[in-house]
Design a protein around this motif. Sequence first.
Motif, PDB file in Angstrom:
ATOM      1  N   MET A  64       0.832  -1.185   0.000  1.00  0.00           N
ATOM      2  CA  MET A  64       0.000   0.000   0.000  1.00  0.00           C
ATOM      3  C   MET A  64       0.876   1.248   0.000  1.00  0.00           C
ATOM      4  SD  MET A  64      -1.408  -0.067   3.930  1.00  0.00           S
ATOM      5  CE  MET A  64      -2.350   1.437   3.672  1.00  0.00           C
ATOM      6  N   ARG A  65       0.278   2.397  -0.343  1.00  0.00           N
ATOM      7  CA  ARG A  65       0.999   3.645  -0.454  1.00  0.00           C
ATOM      8  C   ARG A  65       0.782   4.520   0.776  1.00  0.00           C
ATOM      9  NH1 ARG A  65       5.063   4.443  -4.201  1.00  0.00           N
ATOM     10  NH2 ARG A  65       4.578   3.250  -6.072  1.00  0.00           N
ATOM     11  N   PHE A  66       1.855   5.146   1.188  1.00  0.00           N
ATOM     12  CA  PHE A  66       1.862   6.047   2.347  1.00  0.00           C
ATOM     13  C   PHE A  66       2.255   7.416   1.815  1.00  0.00           C
ATOM     14  CE2 PHE A  66       3.202   6.452   7.002  1.00  0.00           C
ATOM     15  CZ  PHE A  66       1.979   6.029   7.493  1.00  0.00           C
ATOM     16  N   SER A  67       1.412   8.430   1.962  1.00  0.00           N
ATOM     17  CA  SER A  67       1.736   9.754   1.443  1.00  0.00           C
ATOM     18  C   SER A  67       2.780  10.428   2.324  1.00  0.00           C
ATOM     19  CB  SER A  67       0.488  10.632   1.362  1.00  0.00           C
ATOM     20  OG  SER A  67       0.075  11.032   2.655  1.00  0.00           O
ATOM     21  N   SER A  68       3.485  11.432   1.782  1.00  0.00           N
ATOM     22  CA  SER A  68       4.490  12.152   2.559  1.00  0.00           C
ATOM     23  C   SER A  68       3.856  12.844   3.762  1.00  0.00           C
ATOM     24  CB  SER A  68       5.192  13.184   1.675  1.00  0.00           C
ATOM     25  OG  SER A  68       4.271  14.147   1.183  1.00  0.00           O
ATOM     26  N   TRP A 110       1.998  -0.762   8.303  1.00  0.00           N
ATOM     27  CA  TRP A 110       1.040   0.341   8.362  1.00  0.00           C
ATOM     28  C   TRP A 110       0.102   0.181   9.554  1.00  0.00           C
ATOM     29  CZ3 TRP A 110      -1.477   4.655   7.995  1.00  0.00           C
ATOM     30  CH2 TRP A 110      -2.864   4.691   8.035  1.00  0.00           C
ATOM     31  N   GLU A 111      -0.411  -1.021   9.754  1.00  0.00           N
ATOM     32  CA  GLU A 111      -1.376  -1.248  10.838  1.00  0.00           C
ATOM     33  C   GLU A 111      -0.736  -1.002  12.205  1.00  0.00           C
ATOM     34  OE1 GLU A 111      -2.819  -5.191  10.236  1.00  0.00           O
ATOM     35  OE2 GLU A 111      -4.285  -4.602   8.698  1.00  0.00           O
ATOM     36  N   GLU A 112       0.522  -1.456  12.387  1.00  0.00           N
ATOM     37  CA  GLU A 112       1.173  -1.263  13.692  1.00  0.00           C
ATOM     38  C   GLU A 112       1.480   0.203  13.946  1.00  0.00           C
ATOM     39  OE1 GLU A 112       4.063  -3.872  15.267  1.00  0.00           O
ATOM     40  OE2 GLU A 112       3.575  -5.508  13.881  1.00  0.00           O
ATOM     41  N   ILE A 113       1.953   0.899  12.925  1.00  0.00           N
ATOM     42  CA  ILE A 113       2.223   2.336  13.089  1.00  0.00           C
ATOM     43  C   ILE A 113       0.920   3.079  13.370  1.00  0.00           C
ATOM     44  CG2 ILE A 113       2.913   4.440  11.854  1.00  0.00           C
ATOM     45  CD1 ILE A 113       5.083   2.803  10.482  1.00  0.00           C
ATOM     46  N   PHE A 114      -0.132   2.740  12.636  1.00  0.00           N
ATOM     47  CA  PHE A 114      -1.430   3.391  12.839  1.00  0.00           C
ATOM     48  C   PHE A 114      -1.960   3.121  14.235  1.00  0.00           C
ATOM     49  CE2 PHE A 114      -6.080   3.278  12.733  1.00  0.00           C
ATOM     50  CZ  PHE A 114      -6.351   4.581  12.288  1.00  0.00           C
ATOM     51  N   ASP A 115      -1.922   1.860  14.665  1.00  0.00           N
ATOM     52  CA  ASP A 115      -2.438   1.516  15.990  1.00  0.00           C
ATOM     53  C   ASP A 115      -1.643   2.216  17.101  1.00  0.00           C
ATOM     54  OD1 ASP A 115      -4.378  -0.063  14.887  1.00  0.00           O
ATOM     55  OD2 ASP A 115      -3.338  -1.965  15.235  1.00  0.00           O
ATOM     56  N   PHE A 116      -0.320   2.243  16.959  1.00  0.00           N
ATOM     57  CA  PHE A 116       0.498   2.907  17.981  1.00  0.00           C
ATOM     58  C   PHE A 116       0.194   4.396  18.010  1.00  0.00           C
ATOM     59  CE2 PHE A 116       3.981   4.754  20.209  1.00  0.00           C
ATOM     60  CZ  PHE A 116       4.444   3.771  21.077  1.00  0.00           C
ATOM     61  N   SER A 117       0.053   4.992  16.836  1.00  0.00           N
ATOM     62  CA  SER A 117      -0.206   6.432  16.779  1.00  0.00           C
ATOM     63  C   SER A 117      -1.532   6.805  17.425  1.00  0.00           C
ATOM     64  CB  SER A 117      -0.185   6.914  15.324  1.00  0.00           C
ATOM     65  OG  SER A 117      -1.335   6.472  14.620  1.00  0.00           O
ATOM     66  N   SER A 166       4.271  -2.134   3.713  1.00  0.00           N
ATOM     67  CA  SER A 166       3.456  -3.341   3.865  1.00  0.00           C
ATOM     68  C   SER A 166       2.272  -3.054   4.778  1.00  0.00           C
ATOM     69  CB  SER A 166       4.302  -4.478   4.437  1.00  0.00           C
ATOM     70  OG  SER A 166       4.700  -4.179   5.766  1.00  0.00           O
ATOM     71  N   GLU A 167       1.235  -3.834   4.602  1.00  0.00           N
ATOM     72  CA  GLU A 167       0.003  -3.583   5.352  1.00  0.00           C
ATOM     73  C   GLU A 167       0.189  -3.779   6.853  1.00  0.00           C
ATOM     74  OE1 GLU A 167      -4.723  -4.948   5.303  1.00  0.00           O
ATOM     75  OE2 GLU A 167      -3.353  -5.567   3.699  1.00  0.00           O
ATOM     76  N   ASN A 168       0.987  -4.779   7.252  1.00  0.00           N
ATOM     77  CA  ASN A 168       1.160  -5.025   8.684  1.00  0.00           C
ATOM     78  C   ASN A 168       1.969  -3.908   9.349  1.00  0.00           C
ATOM     79  OD1 ASN A 168       3.534  -6.182   7.298  1.00  0.00           O
ATOM     80  ND2 ASN A 168       4.197  -6.724   9.357  1.00  0.00           N
TER      81      ASN A 168
END
Length: 318
Positions: A1-5, A290-297, A286-288
Amino acid sequence: MRFSSREVRQFSEQCFRAAGFSKGTSQTYAESIWWSEVHNGSGLTTLYSLLDDLPSLKVGKMELCNPTSTISIINNRNQPSIVSGKPALDLSSGKARKNSIGIAYSTISDSNKCKNIIGFLSYKAAKRGLVSLLLYTSSNGKTTTFIGKPSEPRPEIMKFELDSLAEGYRRLENTIHNKSKAEFISPYLEIDVGEQEENTFSYDDSKLLNILLSKSIEENNEIKFNRTSGFIMICLDLQHPIYSNESRQVVDEFINCHKTKADEIFDPKSIKKEEERLIAEGLDISENVWEEIFDFSRGIYAPSFEGSTQDAGDDLTN
């Protein structure tokens, strides 16, 4: 997946806020993550590697050992370099504005996970209009040196990966551990008559600066390094009245003469193109991850007493 700046900086800051750091410190840390992504492609990788450790990291754990000294000495309390980086930058740049030169030394964890973002400190000092030297030495005794020069629109940064301890690091660290010398600038480099005679510059400030730059990338293969990992941040304000006009020539000549020896040169034009590319295309993640960074944030993994609304003691003790 893509993560914007925008998301890189936004979620990086939110992760540091969720771990209890203040807004200002979190913004600086997030900026260093983005800098690392642009300069060496490892910003998000570094952030992801820090997630498990973030809740236990605290600026307030550290100690400023000599608040009145010319050299600022920070006991990092075995934390990664990102924690003491901002205080070291602020202390060294502040002293440079006042005294023409500022030096900060910090111990860091031998298992430092932030080596890829430590060059940000040299970049940030140069953005403040200061010539910067950053000497990072790991427990294996090898020094990485960053040299930053102010320029527009972006600073010029050079990186040197040495195979052994830098002579400049050895001299400076010896001075730092020698309390009788700790209040003086002249002993930092242990300049002898031979070194002065070999110097082609006319003024003493230029000679000192030339030796400081040269020794920062000179390898010392005879000394066995037996101390903890650490870094030395040096800032010089060449606009200060103590410096002659020749001092600027010293920096320019050194950079031009050593470009072929540098392991990396972060050319402003190339860096601008890479940043524009990342802004336009985003980052693959990777999706996992992204999910860990999102959840921690979102504070899901952060202890309840260290939520994102709480600052966590961003003052060094002394």
